[in-house]
Scaffold this active site. Structure first.
Site, PDB file in Angstrom:
ATOM      1  N   TYR A  52      -0.410  48.861  45.224  1.00  0.00           N
ATOM      2  CA  TYR A  52      -1.115  47.689  45.895  1.00  0.00           C
ATOM      3  C   TYR A  52      -1.487  46.796  44.793  1.00  0.00           C
ATOM      4  O   TYR A  52      -2.818  46.380  44.837  1.00  0.00           O
ATOM      5  CB  TYR A  52      -2.030  48.138  47.018  1.00  0.00           C
ATOM      6  N   HIS A 106       2.915  59.269  47.699  1.00  0.00           N
ATOM      7  CA  HIS A 106       3.145  57.873  48.332  1.00  0.00           C
ATOM      8  C   HIS A 106       4.432  57.697  49.390  1.00  0.00           C
ATOM      9  O   HIS A 106       5.363  57.410  48.204  1.00  0.00           O
ATOM     10  CB  HIS A 106       2.862  56.466  47.699  1.00  0.00           C
TER      11      HIS A 106
END
Ligand code: SF4
Ligand code: SF4
Length: 340
Positions: A52, A106
């Site tokens: 991110y 992830h």
């Protein structure tokens, strides 16, 4: 304020956590104001990710002075030990800390296990041994990988999309996590923007004592709406139940959740919005999607080269080119005057 015990991690977190993906889109100062307001109101769980962009930096800048009072979960997309260590060190540096409470793989396409040849689970164990990682988690969008992770006994938390559009199979994951004493972290609580009333989603989530929803927050008014619902819990009334049922009826079947895992598209199609345009223009203010810029973006659908990259990457098994074509047809008809 309600709390959730994240399974056998033993961590106790505020029932609603802060999803730090959207703070990438705002300034350091705006992010700090949001994060500090959330912390001051009792939110102690913050979920971010190495991918991110600067989200971890913003979290570190805003809350490192209260590091021992908050629980931080972050993520790595690493599929090699070298990448794993580089990501972990970078995350620690950006978060201004020397440990991560929950370090998550992830959305891997496989369930990392010792001896699988990738070496990443072994690296995770070593990081835990060194005290840089307190608990091992995994995030996923694929039911099969999520189930393997639960059954493996190797993970303390699972993060999975979960909201009031959940299927029976999604519900089964929550039940299995409870049975195995694993924490269940719910992402996409508003289904990537398709659900538009926080109080309905919060009332629904409150029914699951082992589920920790994380809400992606970008604007002060969004945060205030969540905080108000946390201070004054929303009861599951007949009215709310009825509205949830109506949304479920409207949004059943194959639809794009907007996750973006199929991107980038070689034809430049913004698939994560274009493949659900029919829903977006009916469920949120439509005008922003009819600008010249959006008309040009939607027109790219005609340039699809049918490479099928998107199909192979979509965790929901959607026939994306077909979905795009149907959404574009509807979009053009609405543009030409068909009523919404
Ligand atoms: S099939 Fe079409 S929409 Fe999908 S990635 Fe390829 S060009 Fe893009
Ligand atoms: S088509 Fe699939 S992968 Fe792509 S944004 Fe939609 S749900 Fe996600």
């Amino acid at each position: 304020m309600k709390t959730v015990r994240l399974g056998r991690t033993g961590l106790v977190v505020s029932k609603n956590g802060f999803g730090c993906l959207p703070i990438q889109r705002i300034s350091d100062q705006e992010a700090a104001a949001l994060l500090q307001r959330a912390y001051g109101s009792g939110v102690n769980f913050y979920d971010t990710a190495r991918m991110y962009t600067d989200s971890e930096n913003k979290l570190g800048l805003a809350l490192s002075h209260v590091r021992d009072k908050i629980i931080i979960a972050t993520k790595t997309e690493a599929v090699t030990p070298e990448h794993f260590w580089a990501d972990l060190e970078e995350s620690l540096r950006r978060l201004k800390t020397d440990y991560v409470d929950i370090y998550q793989f992830h959305n891997p396409s496989f369930c990392p296990k010792p001896g699988d040849g990738s070496g990443v689970y072994e690296a995770m164990l070593e990081a835990k041994r060194q005290g840089k990682v307190r608990h091992i988690g995994i995030t996923n969008h694929r039911l099969a990988v999520a189930k393997q992770a639960i059954e493996s006994g190797l993970y303390e938390t699972l993060q999975f999309p979960f909201n009031y559009l959940a299927t029976d199979q999604d519900m089964e994951l929550v039940r299995l996590c409870k049975e195995k004493d694993m924490g269940f972290i719910a992402m996409k609580g508003m289904s990537g923007g398709l659900l538009n009333e926080a109080r309905l989603s919060i009332a629904w989530m409150d029914q699951f004592e082992n589920v920790e929803p994380i809400w992606g927050i970008q604007r002060p008014e969004e945060l205030e709406e969540f905080l108000a619902c946390m201070e004054e819990p929303v009861a599951m009334t007949e009215e709310i139940r009825g509205r949830i049922e109506r949304d479920r009826a409207q949004l059943s079947g194959d639809f794009c959740r907007g996750c973006g895992y199929c991107m980038p598209c070689p034809a430049g199609i913004p698939i994560n919005n274009a493949a659900r345009m029919s829903l977006l223009i009916r469920r949120s203010p439509a005008a922003p999607y009819f600008t010249q810029e959006w008309q040009e973006k939607m027109a790219r659908i005609d340039q699809c080269i049918h490479c099928n990259h998107c199909v192979s990457k979509c965790p929901y098994g959607l026939n994306t080119p077909d979905l795009l074509a149907r959404n574009y047809q509807d979009y053009k008809e609405v543009l030409a005057g068909k009523p919404l």
